[in-house]
Structure formats: C-alpha cells, structure tokens
Design a protein around this motif. Sequence first.
Motif, PDB file in Angstrom:
ATOM      1  N   LYS A   8      -7.342  10.798 -28.124  1.00  0.00           N
ATOM      2  CA  LYS A   8      -6.014  11.252 -28.544  1.00  0.00           C
ATOM      3  C   LYS A   8      -5.657  12.553 -27.828  1.00  0.00           C
ATOM      4  O   LYS A   8      -4.541  12.731 -27.347  1.00  0.00           O
ATOM      5  CB  LYS A   8      -6.039  11.461 -30.057  1.00  0.00           C
ATOM      6  N   LYS A   9      -6.629  13.460 -27.750  1.00  0.00           N
ATOM      7  CA  LYS A   9      -6.410  14.740 -27.071  1.00  0.00           C
ATOM      8  C   LYS A   9      -6.087  14.524 -25.595  1.00  0.00           C
ATOM      9  O   LYS A   9      -5.166  15.139 -25.064  1.00  0.00           O
ATOM     10  CB  LYS A   9      -7.642  15.627 -27.232  1.00  0.00           C
ATOM     11  N   TYR A  10      -6.816  13.641 -24.929  1.00  0.00           N
ATOM     12  CA  TYR A  10      -6.541  13.357 -23.520  1.00  0.00           C
ATOM     13  C   TYR A  10      -5.131  12.827 -23.323  1.00  0.00           C
ATOM     14  O   TYR A  10      -4.415  13.260 -22.419  1.00  0.00           O
ATOM     15  CB  TYR A  10      -7.546  12.346 -22.967  1.00  0.00           C
ATOM     16  N   VAL A  11      -4.723  11.888 -24.161  1.00  0.00           N
ATOM     17  CA  VAL A  11      -3.377  11.306 -24.021  1.00  0.00           C
ATOM     18  C   VAL A  11      -2.327  12.389 -24.216  1.00  0.00           C
ATOM     19  O   VAL A  11      -1.396  12.515 -23.412  1.00  0.00           O
ATOM     20  CB  VAL A  11      -3.167  10.147 -25.016  1.00  0.00           C
ATOM     21  N   LEU A  12      -2.460  13.169 -25.258  1.00  0.00           N
ATOM     22  CA  LEU A  12      -1.458  14.194 -25.541  1.00  0.00           C
ATOM     23  C   LEU A  12      -1.447  15.285 -24.470  1.00  0.00           C
ATOM     24  O   LEU A  12      -0.382  15.809 -24.131  1.00  0.00           O
ATOM     25  CB  LEU A  12      -1.693  14.785 -26.927  1.00  0.00           C
ATOM     26  N   GLU A  13      -2.604  15.617 -23.917  1.00  0.00           N
ATOM     27  CA  GLU A  13      -2.672  16.622 -22.848  1.00  0.00           C
ATOM     28  C   GLU A  13      -1.979  16.134 -21.575  1.00  0.00           C
ATOM     29  O   GLU A  13      -1.366  16.902 -20.857  1.00  0.00           O
ATOM     30  CB  GLU A  13      -4.131  16.953 -22.510  1.00  0.00           C
ATOM     31  N   MET A  14      -2.078  14.848 -21.299  1.00  0.00           N
ATOM     32  CA  MET A  14      -1.576  14.311 -20.038  1.00  0.00           C
ATOM     33  C   MET A  14      -0.136  13.806 -20.110  1.00  0.00           C
ATOM     34  O   MET A  14       0.422  13.420 -19.090  1.00  0.00           O
ATOM     35  CB  MET A  14      -2.498  13.195 -19.556  1.00  0.00           C
ATOM     36  N   LEU A  15       0.460  13.839 -21.269  1.00  0.00           N
ATOM     37  CA  LEU A  15       1.823  13.328 -21.400  1.00  0.00           C
ATOM     38  C   LEU A  15       2.818  14.054 -20.502  1.00  0.00           C
ATOM     39  O   LEU A  15       3.761  13.460 -20.012  1.00  0.00           O
ATOM     40  CB  LEU A  15       2.294  13.421 -22.851  1.00  0.00           C
ATOM     41  N   TYR A  16       2.597  15.324 -20.309  1.00  0.00           N
ATOM     42  CA  TYR A  16       3.572  16.109 -19.558  1.00  0.00           C
ATOM     43  C   TYR A  16       3.180  16.354 -18.106  1.00  0.00           C
ATOM     44  O   TYR A  16       3.818  17.132 -17.419  1.00  0.00           O
ATOM     45  CB  TYR A  16       3.817  17.431 -20.287  1.00  0.00           C
ATOM     46  N   MET A  17       2.146  15.680 -17.636  1.00  0.00           N
ATOM     47  CA  MET A  17       1.742  15.800 -16.229  1.00  0.00           C
ATOM     48  C   MET A  17       2.632  14.913 -15.372  1.00  0.00           C
ATOM     49  O   MET A  17       2.995  13.808 -15.770  1.00  0.00           O
ATOM     50  CB  MET A  17       0.285  15.402 -16.048  1.00  0.00           C
ATOM     51  N   ASP A  18       2.961  15.416 -14.190  1.00  0.00           N
ATOM     52  CA  ASP A  18       3.835  14.670 -13.281  1.00  0.00           C
ATOM     53  C   ASP A  18       3.107  13.584 -12.510  1.00  0.00           C
ATOM     54  O   ASP A  18       3.715  12.634 -12.060  1.00  0.00           O
ATOM     55  CB  ASP A  18       4.499  15.622 -12.276  1.00  0.00           C
ATOM     56  N   SER A  19       1.801  13.742 -12.333  1.00  0.00           N
ATOM     57  CA  SER A  19       1.059  12.761 -11.550  1.00  0.00           C
ATOM     58  C   SER A  19      -0.279  12.461 -12.220  1.00  0.00           C
ATOM     59  O   SER A  19      -0.707  13.167 -13.129  1.00  0.00           O
ATOM     60  CB  SER A  19       0.823  13.283 -10.129  1.00  0.00           C
TER      61      SER A  19
END
Length: 107
Positions: A45-56
């Motif tokens: 869950k933490k990984y998904v939420l951390e990466m939501l705002y990454m452009d690539s």
Amino acid sequence: MPQVRIIAKNFMDMVASLTARDLEKLYDNPFICEAILRSLPPLAKKYVLEMLYMDSALPAKSVEEWVLSDGFTKHRVSIDRLVQLRIFTEEKYAPSLMCLELFYETG
C-alpha cells in the motif's frame, strides 16, 4: 450433488488469479479498486501511494535500494502481490495507467 472446488482462499487470491482482461473490467469499478487498495499488505500500500505522483516508472533496482536487509522478505511479498495484481510490472515498479486512474479516484 455437484462438487465445488475452491480455488482461491481469499479475496486477494481470487483477484490475483483473474485474467488481464477480467482484471481490467474490475479496475473500472472504483469500489473494487478501493477494496483492492485496502486489502494490500501495508508495505505494498505504501509503495502504491508513494508512486502515485511519479511521472515515470521507477526501476526495480532503485526500489530495492530503499529496503533494509531485515525487511527484504516483506518487500518481496509486497512486490509479488503488486505484480500479481498487474499494478506493477516486474521490470519497473510503477502503477499501471489504469491503476493510477483507479487510485486517484478512490484516494
């Protein structure tokens, strides 16, 4: 009486066993997406939420650098679950576009 075979032990196993096409249909439903997000292991869950705002996408090696040696088992379990659900791909860790839209809507 017909015999019934139980294939999945729980909701997440059932979802992970679906075909890509069936999973895409599920990801069209924001309530299912929220259920999937809530059912993920805490680290996943933490990984998904951390990466939501990454452009690539983030290479797998980069994510593995975040992990301490004593947490590698939890990391592997989380990544395996995200790959099974087709939220991450194996070579690069980043939520797929359909999952990004899904989690933005439920977040």
